[in-house]
Write an enzyme that holds these catalytic residues in place. Structure first.
Site, PDB file in Angstrom:
ATOM      1  N   ASP A  60       0.889  -1.054   0.213  1.00 53.96           N
ATOM      2  CA  ASP A  60       0.181   0.027   0.214  1.00 53.96           C
ATOM      3  C   ASP A  60       0.798   1.548  -0.129  1.00 53.96           C
ATOM      4  OD1 ASP A  60      -2.177   2.165   0.129  1.00 53.96           O
ATOM      5  OD2 ASP A  60      -2.818   1.544   2.019  1.00 53.96           O
ATOM      6  N   ASN A 102      -2.274   3.781  13.210  1.00 55.75           N
ATOM      7  CA  ASN A 102      -3.407   2.896  12.436  1.00 55.75           C
ATOM      8  C   ASN A 102      -3.193   1.041  12.248  1.00 55.75           C
ATOM      9  OD1 ASN A 102      -6.489   2.562  13.232  1.00 55.75           O
ATOM     10  ND2 ASN A 102      -6.709   1.325  11.103  1.00 55.75           N
ATOM     11  N   HIS A 103      -2.368   0.839  11.502  1.00 56.68           N
ATOM     12  CA  HIS A 103      -2.055  -1.076  11.807  1.00 56.68           C
ATOM     13  C   HIS A 103      -0.667  -0.817  11.363  1.00 56.68           C
ATOM     14  CE1 HIS A 103      -2.985   2.054   8.066  1.00 56.68           C
ATOM     15  NE2 HIS A 103      -2.158   1.521   7.722  1.00 56.68           N
ATOM     16  N   ASP A 170      -5.120  -4.053  12.432  1.00 49.48           N
ATOM     17  CA  ASP A 170      -4.837  -3.479  13.027  1.00 49.48           C
ATOM     18  C   ASP A 170      -4.029  -3.302  14.040  1.00 49.48           C
ATOM     19  OD1 ASP A 170      -7.126  -1.735  10.992  1.00 49.48           O
ATOM     20  OD2 ASP A 170      -7.782  -0.334  12.440  1.00 49.48           O
ATOM     21  N   ARG A 198       2.384  13.653   9.864  1.00 55.36           N
ATOM     22  CA  ARG A 198       0.727  13.450   9.371  1.00 55.36           C
ATOM     23  C   ARG A 198       1.189  12.087   9.528  1.00 55.36           C
ATOM     24  NH1 ARG A 198      -1.222   9.889   6.236  1.00 55.36           N
ATOM     25  NH2 ARG A 198      -3.353  10.810   4.637  1.00 55.36           N
ATOM     26  N   ASP A 200      -2.110   9.304   9.923  1.00 58.18           N
ATOM     27  CA  ASP A 200      -2.988   8.103   8.873  1.00 58.18           C
ATOM     28  C   ASP A 200      -4.177   8.478   9.796  1.00 58.18           C
ATOM     29  OD1 ASP A 200      -3.291   7.600   6.540  1.00 58.18           O
ATOM     30  OD2 ASP A 200      -2.749   5.481   7.592  1.00 58.18           O
ATOM     31  N   GLU A 207     -10.234   3.895  17.233  1.00 59.10           N
ATOM     32  CA  GLU A 207     -11.416   3.859  17.536  1.00 59.10           C
ATOM     33  C   GLU A 207     -10.769   1.889  18.498  1.00 59.10           C
ATOM     34  OE1 GLU A 207     -13.947   1.724  13.521  1.00 59.10           O
ATOM     35  OE2 GLU A 207     -12.021   1.295  13.599  1.00 59.10           O
ATOM     36  N   GLU A 242      -4.765  13.085   9.004  1.00 56.44           N
ATOM     37  CA  GLU A 242      -6.079  12.828   7.921  1.00 56.44           C
ATOM     38  C   GLU A 242      -7.123  12.581   8.788  1.00 56.44           C
ATOM     39  OE1 GLU A 242      -6.471   9.756   4.650  1.00 56.44           O
ATOM     40  OE2 GLU A 242      -5.916   9.445   6.546  1.00 56.44           O
ATOM     41  N   HIS A 311      -2.729  11.937  -2.568  1.00 50.79           N
ATOM     42  CA  HIS A 311      -1.705  11.417  -3.551  1.00 50.79           C
ATOM     43  C   HIS A 311      -3.115   9.822  -3.656  1.00 50.79           C
ATOM     44  CE1 HIS A 311      -2.203  10.515   1.383  1.00 50.79           C
ATOM     45  NE2 HIS A 311      -1.666   9.459   1.575  1.00 50.79           N
ATOM     46  N   ASP A 312      -3.783  10.363  -2.143  1.00 48.87           N
ATOM     47  CA  ASP A 312      -5.286   8.763  -2.307  1.00 48.87           C
ATOM     48  C   ASP A 312      -6.301   9.769  -4.269  1.00 48.87           C
ATOM     49  OD1 ASP A 312      -4.339   7.894  -0.883  1.00 48.87           O
ATOM     50  OD2 ASP A 312      -4.736   8.551   0.593  1.00 48.87           O
TER      51      ASP A 312
HETATM   52  C1  GLC Z   1      -4.703   6.556   4.872  1.00 50.59           C
HETATM   53  C2  GLC Z   1      -3.680   6.718   2.852  1.00 50.59           C
HETATM   54  C3  GLC Z   1      -3.627   5.984   2.455  1.00 50.59           C
HETATM   55  C4  GLC Z   1      -4.029   4.753   2.791  1.00 50.59           C
HETATM   56  C5  GLC Z   1      -4.565   4.825   4.027  1.00 50.59           C
HETATM   57  C6  GLC Z   1      -4.636   3.130   4.960  1.00 50.59           C
HETATM   58  O1  GLC Z   1      -5.836   7.176   4.136  1.00 50.59           O
HETATM   59  O2  GLC Z   1      -4.156   8.360   3.181  1.00 50.59           O
HETATM   60  O3  GLC Z   1      -2.914   6.178   1.642  1.00 50.59           O
HETATM   61  O4  GLC Z   1      -3.784   3.701   1.525  1.00 50.59           O
HETATM   62  O5  GLC Z   1      -5.053   5.272   4.987  1.00 50.59           O
HETATM   63  O6  GLC Z   1      -2.360   3.651   5.715  1.00 50.59           O
END
Ligand code: GLC
Ligand code: CA
Length: 548
Positions: A60, A102-103, A170, A198, A200, A207, A242, A311-312
């Site tokens: 990813d 997160n993971h 996660d 930044r 993520d 959660e 984000e 980037h998304d």
């Molecule tokens: C965020 C990032 C994205 C990524 C996702 C999982 O949404 O912007 O690019 O795939 O998290 O980490």
């Protein structure tokens, strides 16, 4: 006047692997980026946001981290990274990195250990269920590429939770050891010299997942805890998060009910992003006016980060179906331009038909709206995309530096490149590249340099208040202003194709020698502000008053 650096920053987002390849192996690297810092300095960038830099199976684009305490060996060493921070610092550029907690990757030693044995010290670092959770097929972030959020692990003989892809299990935020580890990761990189993170996927980090409950409670106090930790370790470190949630839910990410900004400093303004794109599609400023009006009030120190492209995919999920259809029809009519049923996987230049006037208009608009502007690499030269690449990779092609082979990105054989360089058509590297635009005072790159320099002289945008100026204006014209103790800026952006004239003499009383500081062309002096002309797709940034 705020002396918080992030309110006056111009943030440039890049992925090391597609920026500049110094050792010729086809993958961008840290020495390559160091070699291009002068380019970023000249552009006027004051802060670089690096997409994930850690070792990763790269399924990813690095958002599947396998070791939080190192850099991907393909990019260089920790030594190279420290050198990057030093060299950037010499040029007055700060560096923030993606914090993806997160993971982890399923290849991370923590997960490998956790799944292998019930006695593993890491077993409880992840989120498990002994039975198949009822919400197994709910809450997927990547519909179409992901069919479930709970997957069965045959080794552990348990179900594990993954908000994103199945190879991104996660972390369990309820576990105090995980919380401590996240703080340790932050502390490590701050110690090395990054200016912040930044963050993520913040709504998912906090959660407190309960199997079967698709709406599990969220641990907001963790954000307060993390902020305190980060700020104590480095006083001026910043958290840029984000959190793509409904606008009404955003204030708690900035701070607790006490009203002080004690959590995240800056949030990406996803709502404004979608509204700007809608406004450009409809050639009607109404969605932006709406967004400005409904912006929640931020605690002191809270700041928006604005963007047009990241980037998304461009996420249109918070628009109504009708609004989304309008954007698709205008900017992404073909199915392969769309993604996840909610977004557009193109760069801005192709979306806007490579129309220079509209590109300037779009970016002049973004950079003049309240907050800190974030710019994605390559946008400053109007790079295109490659729809032959899968999913979000379409906009992750190598930076186009020159007319040299591979666009000057790398000396490797083209088939060895991390991703192909855009070669053909209007956006091919021979036409669109830095070197060519550098030699052309009228290029988009030269325009960006000028625009960013102008913004640096207009701190009202980042520090001050931003308001829609409610005057009878021709259809298509947005009039807004930015005010701070430093003075007042007045902005006119014509989203439509027709030339228009607006009477703003009611502002004349506030004006002292009003003058255009940036415009799409030479306009007559603003004079008494009673007949301000703006051409179709034109714009004027007028300094109304400067505090001396
Ligand atoms: C965020 C990032 C994205 C990524 C996702 C999982 O949404 O912007 O690019 O795939 O998290 O980490
Ligand atoms: Ca390399």
């Amino acid at each position: 006047m705020s002396d918080r650096w992030y309110t006056k920053a111009v943030v440039y987002c890049l992925d090391i692997d597609t920026f500049a390849d110094a050792n010729g192996d086809g993958i961008g690297d840290i020495p390559g980026l160091i070699g291009r810092l002068d380019y970023l300095a000249r552009l006027g960038v004051t802060c670089i946001w690096l997409n994930p830099i850690h070792p990763s199976p790269d399924r990813d684009d690095g958002y599947d981290v396998a070791d939080f305490y190192n850099v991907d060996p393909r990019f260089g060493t920790l030594g190279d990274f420290a050198e990057l921070l030093h060299q950037a610092g010499n040029l007055g550029i700060k560096v923030i990195i993606d914090l993806v907690v997160n993971h982890t990757s399923d290849k991370h030693p923590w997960f490998q250990s956790a799944r292998a044995s019930a006695d593993s010290p890491y077993r409880d670092w992840y989120v498990w269920s002994e039975t198949e959770p009822a919400d197994r097929n709910q809450g997927m972030v990547f519909p179409g590429e992901q069919s479930e959020t709970w997957s069965y692990d045959r080794t552990a003989k348990l179900w594990y939770y993954h908000r994103f892809y199945r190879f991104q299990p996660d972390l369990n935020i309820k576990n105090p050891e995980v919380r401590e580890e996240i703080k340790k990761i932050c502390a490590f990189w701050l110690q090395l010299g990054v200016a912040g993170f930044r963050m993520d996927a913040v709504p998912f980090i906090i959660e407190q997942t309960e199997p079967g409950n698709p709406d599990s409670p969220k641990d907001f106090p963790f954000l307060t805890e993390l902020r305190q930790h980060v700020q104590w370790r480095k006083g001026d470190a910043v958290l840029l998060a984000e959190a793509n949630v409904e606008p009404g839910q955003l204030p708690v990410f900035f701070g607790d009910e006490g009203g002080s900004g004690n959590r995240i400093h800056m949030l990406f303004d996803f709502m404004l992003n979608a509204r700007m794109v809608l406004a450009l599609a409809r050639e009607d400023p109404e969605p932006i006016i709406d967004a400005l009006r409904s912006t929640p009030k931020l605690p002191a120190g809270g700041q928006w980060a604005t963007f047009l492209r990241n980037h998304d995919e461009i996420d249109l999920s918070r628009l109504t179906a009708e609004q989304r259809d309008d954007v698709f029809a205008r900017f992404g009519p073909d199915e392969d331009m769309q993604l996840y049923g909610r977004g557009i996987r193109r760069r801005l230049a192709p979306m806007l038909g490579n129309d220079r006037r509209r590109l300037e208009l779009a970016y002049a608009l973004q950079f003049s709206l309240r907050g800190t502007p974030v710019l994605r690499y390559g946008e400053e030269i109007g790079m295109g995309d490659d729809l032959a690449l899968e999913g979000r990779d379409s906009i992750r092609t190598p930076m186009q530096w020159s007319a040299l082979p591979n666009g000057g990105f790398s000396t490797a054989d083209p088939e060895k490149l991390i991703r192909p360089v855009v070669t053909d058509g209007d956006f091919g590297y021979e036409r669109v590249n830095v070197t060519r635009q550098r030699h052309d005072a009228s290029s988009l790159l030269s325009w960006f340099e000028r625009m960013i320099r102008t913004l640096r002289e207009a701190p009202e945008v980042g520090n001050g208040t931003c308001a829609y100026v409610d005057v009878p204006a021709p259809h298509g014209l947005l009039v807004h202003r930015a005010d701070d103790v430093t003075g007042t800026m007045l902005f006119l952006h014509n989203l439509g194709t027709e030339r228009c004239v607006v009477d703003l003499q009611e502002l004349a009383g506030e004006a002292v020698l009003p003058n255009d500081v940036l415009a799409d062309r030479e306009y007559a002096d603003p004079g008494k502000l009673d007949a301000l002309t703006v051409e179709g797709y034109g714009y004027r940034w007028i300094r109304l008053r400067k505090q001396t």
